[in-house]
Design an enzyme around this catalytic site. Structure first.
Site, PDB file in Angstrom:
ATOM      1  CE  LYS A 324      -2.981   0.584   3.569  1.00 29.99           C
ATOM      2  NZ  LYS A 324      -2.984   1.926   4.192  1.00 29.99           N
ATOM      3  CB  SER A 325       3.784   2.307   2.012  1.00 34.57           C
ATOM      4  OG  SER A 325       3.198   2.192   3.269  1.00 34.57           O
ATOM      5  NE  ARG A 329       6.151   6.529   0.875  1.00 36.93           N
ATOM      6  CZ  ARG A 329       5.269   6.281   1.842  1.00 36.93           C
ATOM      7  NH1 ARG A 329       4.180   5.561   1.591  1.00 36.93           N
ATOM      8  NH2 ARG A 329       5.455   6.750   3.057  1.00 36.93           N
ATOM      9  N   GLY A 397      -5.354   7.764   5.480  1.00 39.38           N
ATOM     10  CA  GLY A 397      -4.510   8.743   6.158  1.00 39.38           C
ATOM     11  C   GLY A 397      -3.232   9.013   5.388  1.00 39.38           C
ATOM     12  NE  ARG A 425      -5.877   7.791  11.011  1.00 40.64           N
ATOM     13  CZ  ARG A 425      -5.175   6.990  10.233  1.00 40.64           C
ATOM     14  NH1 ARG A 425      -5.721   6.457   9.159  1.00 40.64           N
ATOM     15  NH2 ARG A 425      -3.921   6.730  10.519  1.00 40.64           N
ATOM     16  CB  SER A 471       4.815   9.833  11.788  1.00 39.08           C
ATOM     17  OG  SER A 471       3.996   9.922  10.634  1.00 39.08           O
ATOM     18  CD  GLN A 473       0.379   7.980   7.448  1.00 38.48           C
ATOM     19  OE1 GLN A 473      -0.161   8.795   8.187  1.00 38.48           O
ATOM     20  NE2 GLN A 473      -0.208   6.861   7.072  1.00 38.48           N
ATOM     21  CG  ASP A 619       0.480  -0.086   9.333  1.00 36.85           C
ATOM     22  OD1 ASP A 619       0.087   0.761  10.157  1.00 36.85           O
ATOM     23  OD2 ASP A 619       0.909   0.209   8.203  1.00 36.85           O
ATOM     24  NE  ARG A 650      -5.344  -0.376  13.046  1.00 40.34           N
ATOM     25  CZ  ARG A 650      -4.689  -0.208  11.902  1.00 40.34           C
ATOM     26  NH1 ARG A 650      -3.374  -0.109  11.924  1.00 40.34           N
ATOM     27  NH2 ARG A 650      -5.336  -0.155  10.756  1.00 40.34           N
TER      28      ARG A 650
HETATM   29  C1  S3P Z   1       2.514   4.675   6.257  1.00 39.86           C
HETATM   30  C2  S3P Z   1       3.094   4.956   7.458  1.00 39.86           C
HETATM   31  C3  S3P Z   1       2.605   4.451   8.737  1.00 39.86           C
HETATM   32  C4  S3P Z   1       1.553   3.363   8.577  1.00 39.86           C
HETATM   33  C5  S3P Z   1       0.583   3.624   7.474  1.00 39.86           C
HETATM   34  C6  S3P Z   1       1.316   3.832   6.152  1.00 39.86           C
HETATM   35  C7  S3P Z   1       3.125   5.219   5.039  1.00 39.86           C
HETATM   36  O1  S3P Z   1       2.060   5.512   9.457  1.00 39.86           O
HETATM   37  O2  S3P Z   1       0.853   3.165   9.783  1.00 39.86           O
HETATM   38  O3  S3P Z   1      -0.319   2.540   7.326  1.00 39.86           O
HETATM   39  O4  S3P Z   1       2.812   4.733   3.941  1.00 39.86           O
HETATM   40  O5  S3P Z   1       3.943   6.143   5.150  1.00 39.86           O
HETATM   41  P1  S3P Z   1       3.008   6.452  10.359  1.00 39.86           P
HETATM   42  O6  S3P Z   1       4.407   6.037  10.148  1.00 39.86           O
HETATM   43  O7  S3P Z   1       2.806   7.829   9.877  1.00 39.86           O
HETATM   44  O8  S3P Z   1       2.542   6.219  11.740  1.00 39.86           O
END
Ligand code: S3P
Length: 744
Positions: A324-325, A329, A397, A425, A471, A473, A619, A650
């Protein structure tokens, strides 16, 4: 007490008679009277018992009324206002209408009365059908539909409130907007489509000598032209009443039609494909957005459930969907690059699709996804265009936080919204560092939640940002803003987090320097398109790593899983608990390490989870809690308060669910203490959190009875096809929708 004494409905057609039924069934009026052009209609209204009195004139109907509803065609409004003049002058009667054009209704009042009364509340229910007449009405017509009210500056707030209450009691969702906005939006979404439907049927009917052709005109023709059976007089009125906005919509559409004609004429397949792909994606997205509204309702009455039989073992080979990440991107950097980026293995889950749609909304041509293949026609660093409306990011998110960085640097303003979960969030964590770079971002409410409003045209300056929470993100959002910022942008992490952004930027030929916990880049460069092979998502593989570890007799191979060291915390933690996981055939694919993972059943034991592994498995804790419940002894997690602000809380939601299944699970402020032991069957609520739903599905492997999990629709955000894939390797899972089984 009834909210209204006497309600006069002028026009007892589909909408008027439906409102009469609502007033009647909800007990909203002591007396309901009607007037209208056809005595037979009024007589039928009396027979049906939906009105108490049929009046011979408007004056008779409105005498003593405290609410008048104008439910006649828009063309009759001016006359009606003239007849109402006396009543309006004499009393504070509230007047509302249901016309499809609002400017013309306000204008009709002004012309007839010389002013617009403060008690006029213009309204428009976005409900109805091609059917018309008193018989076709229904008390449920407005249920779950939108009603737009367009109060004016002079509108009395009390009158507005009472009309709003009426619509709420009809089960409708009320939206307030300006008269001009209403007329422009409806010209495009309703008036133009009706015109086109009438025109297509008419053209065909005139063209074909004999009407035989209609016999064969099923399918697309029937779907497209359903609304051409609507009331001609009503649409005649609407088309004339909304003339300027409708003309604009027609002209815009004519341009699009010409483009299609040229493409067909020149056999320009690529353009055709682009237009069709874009349209299909937009249509699918709208469907989803609308389902998003329904989703808000299903939070109360969860529709999709997993029913999982106890016991079993998992065997075979499988490849879980793409990461997913990395998928998010790939769309972002591919869109901003120069040239065409080909993506393989793209995750066709709703979160990544929300990112894809956001870039389409900003003018990027993206083909696919078709079986994980996506072709992105990059527009370069300065090529994004202002989206026509707010970007809707569903449950995601990651989309919202990473996009914040990109949008903060654009020339145009944007608004980002999301579903119920995303709307709760925290967004200040990304807004704060971006503001220090010069961005202007407004979040909403006391807690800094979406919608986010981002102002364009800001000059960003690079800076060093020491992140208070680990984080990925936030790190990524800041680095992405840094691409446009003056000078160096640098992020210092308190602990390592996933580094896909840094790796992929390098893959797109953008220099990024990583020195220990410090990542930096210089603004002002450009991205060069490249090809991306998205590995299988280790976060999705994690459910199977745990499942095979806890179910006796299991032996499973997970293919082509991404094993980036910033993501492998789940393997490390499971191994510390005694799991048998082997890494086979490690290799590199498009800058990311991948391998096949073999996992066999093992007796797990409880551990104290090392805090430095928390961000590397952030996660995977929902499913790791299930592993802990099956392990011998106690497992203790600390330092994971982040889990409280994911798609759900969670820590709390998992503790509640585990307790429902008889597991000793004690939530703490920043983690959980779990005593391994027996797991009972029972029902648990996933709170719409995809990872929680899938985790409890795996818990059934060790349960003594069936495990039922509610509110599972969001599994599609990260793992489309989860139930089929899990079933194919031995999990006894059924998906149940609204009490009827749809998959076995
Ligand atoms: C993600 C970073 C994680 C993760 C999310 C995906 C990303 O969050 O929990 O599902 O793709 O950068 P954080 O690192 O911001 O907590």
């Amino acid at each position: 007490m009834s909210p209204f004494e006497r309600v006069a409905i002028l026009g007892l057609g589909l909408i008027g008679s439906s409102l009469a039924r609502v007033l009647r069934t909800q007990g909203l009026a002591k007396e309901i009277v009607a007037a209208g052009s056809r005595p037979s209609t009024l007589a039928r209204g009396l027979e049906l018992g939906i009105i108490d009195q049929a009046c011979g004139s408007v004056a008779d109907a409105v005498a003593g009324a405290d609410l008048v509803i104008l439910a006649m065609p828009v063309g009759g409004m001016q006359q009606a206002f003239a007849e109402l003049a006396e009543a309006i002058k004499r009393s504070s009667v509230i007047v509302t209408d249901v016309g499809s054009v609002k400017g013309a209704v306000v204008e009709a009042a002004r012309r007839a009365l010389g002013y617009v009364p403060a008690t006029l509340v213009p309204g428009h229910p976005i409900a109805g059908s091609e059917k018309s007449g008193v018989e076709a009405g229904s008390a449920d017509l407005f249920r779950r539909h939108k009603v737009i009210l367009t109060p004016l500056d002079e509108t009395d707030p009390q009158a507005l409130q009472r009309v709003q209450n009426l619509w709420h009691r009809a089960g409708a969702e009320v939206i307030l907007m300006s008269v001009a906005a209403h007329d422009q939006i409806l010209a495009k979404t309703s008036h133009l489509p009706h015109l086109l439907a009438f025109s297509l049927v008419d053209a065909l009917a005139r063209e074909s000598e004999n009407l035989e052709i209609f016999r064969y005109a099923a399918g697309g023709f029937r779907d497209f032209t359903r609304i051409a059976a609507s009331d001609p007089r009503m649409w005649h009125d609407i088309a004339l009443a909304n003339q300027p906005a409708l003309l604009e919509a027609i002209e815009h559409f004519q341009g699009s039609l010409n483009m299609l004609r040229d493409a067909v004429q020149q056999r320009d397949g690529e353009s055709l494909l682009n237009i069709f792909t874009r349209a299909k994606a937009a249509r699918d997205h709208f469907t989803h957005m609308l389902a998003g509204t329904a989703y808000a309702q299903t939070m109360k009455t969860p529709m999709t459930e997993f029913h999982v039989q106890p016991g079993g073992r998992l065997q075979g080979r499988l490849r879980v969907p793409g990461d997913k990440s990395i998928s998010h991107r790939s769309i972002m950097l591919g869109s901003l690059a120069e040239g065409v980026t080909e993506v393989h293995g793209f995750l066709e889950g709703e979160d990544a699709l929300a990112t894809l749609q956001a870039f389409r909304d900003m003018g990027v041509q993206i083909e696919g996804p078709t079986q994980g293949r996506v072709r992105i026609h990059g527009v370069g660093m300065q090529g994004l265009q202002a989206p026509a409306q707010a970007l809707y990011l569903g449950n995601s998110g990651t989309s919202m936080r990473l996009l914040s960085g990109i949008l903060a640097a654009q020339a145009f303003d944007t608004v980002m919204t999301g579903d119920e979960s995303l709307s709760r969030r925290p967004m200040e964590r990304i807004a704060v560092p971006l503001r220090t770079m010069g961005a202007q971002i407004d979040s909403t409410g006391d807690r800094g939640t979406p919608p986010l409003t981002i102002r364009g045209g800001r000059h960003l300056r690079g800076r060093e940002y020491r992140m208070p929470v680990a984080s990925a993100q936030v790190k990524s959002g800041v680095l992405l803003a840094g691409l446009w910022a003056e000078g160096e942008t640098c992020v210092i992490e308190p602990a390592p987090t996933r580094d896909h952004t840094e790796r992929m930027l390098r893959g797109f030929s953008y220099p990024v320097i990583t020195e220990g916990n410090r990542v930096s880049l210089q603004g002002g460069g450009k991205l060069i398109a490249t090809d991306i092979d998205v590995p299988a998502d280790i976060s999705s593989a994690a459910f199977f790593l745990v499942a095979a570890s806890i179910a006796e007799g299991s032996d499973l191979i997970l293919e082509h899983v991404g094993i980036n060291p910033t993501r492998t915390g789940v393997i490390d933690i499971l191994r510390l608990m005694g799991a048998d996981i082997e890494i086979l055939n490690p290799r590199t694919s498009a800058g990311e390490p991948v391998a096949d993972l073999q996992v066999r059943y093992a007796r797990l034991h409880g551990i104290e989870i090392p805090e430095d592994l928390v961000p590397l498995a952030i996660d995977e804790f929902p499913v790791l809690f299930v592993a802990a419940a099956c392990a011998e002894g106690k497992t203790v997690l600390t330092g994971a308060e982040e889990l409280r602000v994911k798609e759900s809380d969670r820590i709390q939601v998992m503790a509640d669910g585990l307790q429902r299944l008889g597991v000793k699970a004690v939530p703490t402020a920043d983690g959980m203490v779990i005593e391994g032991g027996k797991i009972a069957g029972g029902q648990v609520d996933s709170h719409g959190d995809h990872r929680i739903a899938m985790s409890f599905a795996m818990a059934a492997l060790r349960a003594s009875g069936r495990v039922e999990i509610t509110d599972c629709a969001n599994v599609a955000t990260s793992f489309p096809g989860f139930s089929e894939l899990a079933r194919s390797v031995g999990l006894g899972i059924d998906v149940v929708q609204d009490t009827s089984t749809v998959q076995n």
